[in-house]
Design a protein around this motif. Structure first.
Motif, short mmCIF file in Angstrom:
data_model
loop_
_atom_site.label_atom_id
_atom_site.label_comp_id
_atom_site.label_asym_id
_atom_site.label_seq_id
_atom_site.Cartn_x
_atom_site.Cartn_y
_atom_site.Cartn_z
N ILE A 1 -21.37 22.29 12.66
CA ILE A 1 -21.76 20.97 13.15
C ILE A 1 -22.21 20.09 11.99
O ILE A 1 -21.83 18.94 11.87
N ARG A 2 -23.02 20.72 11.08
CA ARG A 2 -23.55 19.94 9.96
C ARG A 2 -22.38 19.41 9.11
O ARG A 2 -22.30 18.26 8.76
N ASN B 1 23.72 -4.65 -3.77
CA ASN B 1 24.24 -6.01 -3.81
C ASN B 1 25.56 -6.08 -4.58
O ASN B 1 26.47 -6.82 -4.20
N LEU C 1 -13.02 5.34 5.45
CA LEU C 1 -12.16 4.39 6.17
C LEU C 1 -12.62 2.97 5.97
O LEU C 1 -11.82 2.05 5.78
N ILE C 2 -13.97 2.81 6.02
CA ILE C 2 -14.50 1.46 5.80
C ILE C 2 -14.13 0.98 4.41
O ILE C 2 -13.65 -0.13 4.22
N GLY D 1 -15.82 10.51 6.40
CA GLY D 1 -14.51 9.93 6.74
C GLY D 1 -14.66 8.48 7.17
O GLY D 1 -13.87 7.62 6.77
N ALA D 2 -15.73 8.23 7.98
CA ALA D 2 -15.94 6.85 8.42
C ALA D 2 -16.19 5.94 7.23
O ALA D 2 -15.64 4.84 7.14
N LYS E 1 12.24 -16.46 -4.98
CA LYS E 1 13.43 -15.86 -5.61
C LYS E 1 14.24 -16.93 -6.33
O LYS E 1 14.60 -17.94 -5.72
N ILE E 2 14.49 -16.69 -7.58
CA ILE E 2 15.28 -17.63 -8.37
C ILE E 2 16.54 -16.90 -8.83
O ILE E 2 16.49 -16.05 -9.72
N GLU F 1 15.00 -6.62 -8.09
CA GLU F 1 14.26 -7.14 -6.94
C GLU F 1 13.34 -6.06 -6.37
O GLU F 1 13.67 -4.89 -6.39
N LEU G 1 -24.12 26.05 13.60
CA LEU G 1 -24.92 24.96 13.06
C LEU G 1 -24.30 24.41 11.78
O LEU G 1 -24.23 23.20 11.56
N LEU H 1 -17.45 13.63 9.33
CA LEU H 1 -17.12 12.44 10.11
C LEU H 1 -17.70 11.19 9.46
O LEU H 1 -17.03 10.16 9.34
N LEU H 2 -18.98 11.31 9.05
CA LEU H 2 -19.60 10.14 8.42
C LEU H 2 -18.90 9.80 7.11
O LEU H 2 -18.66 8.62 6.81
N VAL I 1 -20.39 16.74 11.13
CA VAL I 1 -21.01 15.42 11.17
C VAL I 1 -20.91 14.76 9.81
O VAL I 1 -20.55 13.58 9.69
#
Lengths: 330, 204
Positions: free
Chosen positions: A6-7, A184, A20-21, A16-17, A307-308, A134, A3, A13-14, A10
């Motif tokens: 799972i807790r 260069n 991510l948002i 992480g979500a 670029k100059i 650069e 349990l 996951l939330l 979850v």
């Protein structure tokens, strides 16, 4: 136990979500263009000059000229020394963005690594004008004012062939690997010299644009290849270090040393017949231009070329009378 | 619904959120399309044939440019010069007809129709004068400064192959039509004759 897993799972996951948002929103913000709707400001602004290092006189001239020009234009200007450390540079950006600076004049520490900081500033509507170095992005800085390193080293390469001859052996001291100026300059030089099969490169090593390292590297090269005719160096600090090693080996009359920058000690050395040639960059021109662009941005201008290029000129004993340190005689 | 029911509801909600906001999102990287990689050689060849040579007919009169340079190089810069960025120097894109005076020195000396003298470069070509002197090519046409520099090298090779090679057999008295590019490092330091890198050489 299960349990609890799972807790936590979850919750994770939330979380992480949610992260991510959040990240997606931030990414959108960073990826967007500069704040083109920003209102023009006719009053004085705050301009940050973030320079890769103040441990090299060339960059001191660059930074101090930029600061002086910004102040001449009525703005407050502060120099931040990144000490050749991208992490220090990133920290400077965090601080100056939090402090409400209006524009950044950046001499970057890393062509790839500095892009993140430039994008961060852009996302906050703060323009970054790159000077001399650069960055590897065409959509992050407001403009990049850069020496035409390739063309300068084409000129140096032609003079190299003229003075060393079409046959002989030489060594090359590279600057910081991964830096665009390093590649260069080297490519411009080789675009000429490699056309002459009689010119053999016996060593090519990095000395990080550093005088002391250049002396050490040259001492090592001379032990393995004492008969070389010339050393091409990617900047003047390395040329001075290489010359010290060559002189210590008693070969100053035989081995020609070439630099790039137009620093004070190399201009004196060309006049004294110690260094064969350098390519004069114009740090004051680049710094002034960047400060003027920042001033124009603050006043509302937004249409800058990305670029100059700034022309680089060959300096030799034949035309040394036309030049002073860091520029040409007016 | 009980404790288990509420936990399952939360789990289902999390799954629903993850459907719309997945932990891993595959996004195509820009520039990774099926486009062929940039080929500086091909670009230079196309630029040469489709833009540079057609524009040569409309380039400045060499006799007028040489006359202007000998009178006042700064004024010649303003009238005829092309600049790439910031600097004291300028470049020129010009064309003309002339008679070969010498061909065994550092270039082929031409007495120009209309007056004045120019020297056609007859050795290896280096640098970006051809790329920049026409004003037809912009930096953003190449993916990066490196490729832009490679274009310059390719144009130099084309000049050697397609124009300079034609100077190998010229002799004093030959009459040539030419077009080419020139670079003046600084107006104050200009010394005649003007050296022109030819992009077109034809017997007249």
């Amino acid at each position: 136990m299960s349990l609890l897993l799972i807790r936590r799972g979850v919750g994770g996951l939330l979380l992480g979500a949610a992260m991510l948002i959040g990240c997606a929103k931030q990414a959108d913000s960073i990826g967007s263009g500069p704040d083109n709707d920003a209102k023009p400001n006719d009053g004085p602004g705050k301009i940050a000059v973030v320079v890769s290092t103040l441990n090299n006189p060339w960059f001191v001239v660059l930074a101090e000229t930029a600061k002086a020009r910004a102040e001449d234009l009525g703005h407050e200007a502060v120099i931040f020394d990144s000490q050749n450390d991208p992490a220090t540079e990133a920290s400077h950006f965090d601080n100056l963005l939090a402090a409400g600076y209006d524009a950044v004049l950046l001499n970057a520490t890393d062509s790839e690594g500095s892009v993140v900081s430039v994008r961060k500033a852009k996302g906050k509507g703060v323009p970054v004008f790159c000077i001399d170095r650069e960055i590897d992005a065409d959509d992050a800085a407001a403009a990049q004012i850069l020496s035409d390193n390739y063309a300068g080293c084409v000129e140096l390469g032609q003079y190299f062939v003229k003075t060393v001859g079409e046959e002989g052996s030489y060594a090359e001291l590279l600057g910081i690997l991964g830096d665009n100026n390093t590649s260069n300059r080297s490519e411009g030089f080789h675009s000429v010299v490699d056309s002459y099969p009689g010119l053999k490169m016996v060593a090519q090593q990095s000395a990080d644009f550093d005088r002391s390292k250049a002396m050490e590297v040259t001492e090592s090269i001379l032990q393995g290849s004492p008969g070389i005719d010339a050393i091409f160096c990617g900047n003047d600090a390395m040329a001075m270090g290489a010359y010290q090693a060559v002189a210590s080996a008693g070969a100053a009359d035989r081995i020609k040393v070439f630099g790039f920058d137009g620093a004070a000690d190399v201009i004196d050395s060309i006049r004294d017949g110690k260094i064969a040639a350098t390519a004069m960059q114009f740090p004051k021109t680049m710094a002034r231009q960047a400060a003027e662009f920042a001033d124009e941005w603050i006043k509302g201008r937004r249409d800058f070329d990305q670029k100059i290029p700034v022309a680089v000129e060959l300096v030799t004993k034949e035309n040394i009378a036309d030049y002073v340190a860091y520029g040409a005689k007016e | 619904m009980g404790v288990w029911g509420s936990r399952l509801a939360i789990f289902a909600a999390a799954c629903a959120v993850l459907c719309f906001v997945p932990l891993v999102r595959i996004t195509p990287i820009s520039g990774m399309s099926n486009e062929a990689p940039f080929d500086p050689s091909e670009f230079a060849s196309t630029f040469w044939e489709e833009r540079l040579i057609p524009a040569a007919a409309d380039s400045h009169s060499a006799a007028k440019v040489v006359a202007a340079l000998s009178k006042d190089a700064r004024a010649a810069d303003e009238a005829y010069g092309v600049r790439a960025g910031v600097g004291r120097g300028f470049m020129l894109f010009l064309q003309g007809i002339g008679v070969v005076q010498e061909s065994d020195g550092p270039g082929v000396i031409l007495a120009l129709d209309g007056g004045g003298v120019a020297r056609l470069h007859d050795r290896k070509v280096f640098g970006a004068t051809i790329r920049d002197a026409t004003g037809l090519l912009q930096g953003n046409e190449a993916p990066s400064s490196r490729e832009y520099n490679l274009i310059a090298s390719e144009l130099d090779r084309l000049a050697e192959q397609r124009a300079i090679a034609g100077l190998a057999d010229v002799a004093p008295g030959d009459r040539l039509r030419f077009a080419g590019c020139a670079k003046v490092v600084s107006a104050a330091g200009f010394q005649p004759p003007l050296e022109v890198i030819p992009v077109l050489v034809e017997a007249e």
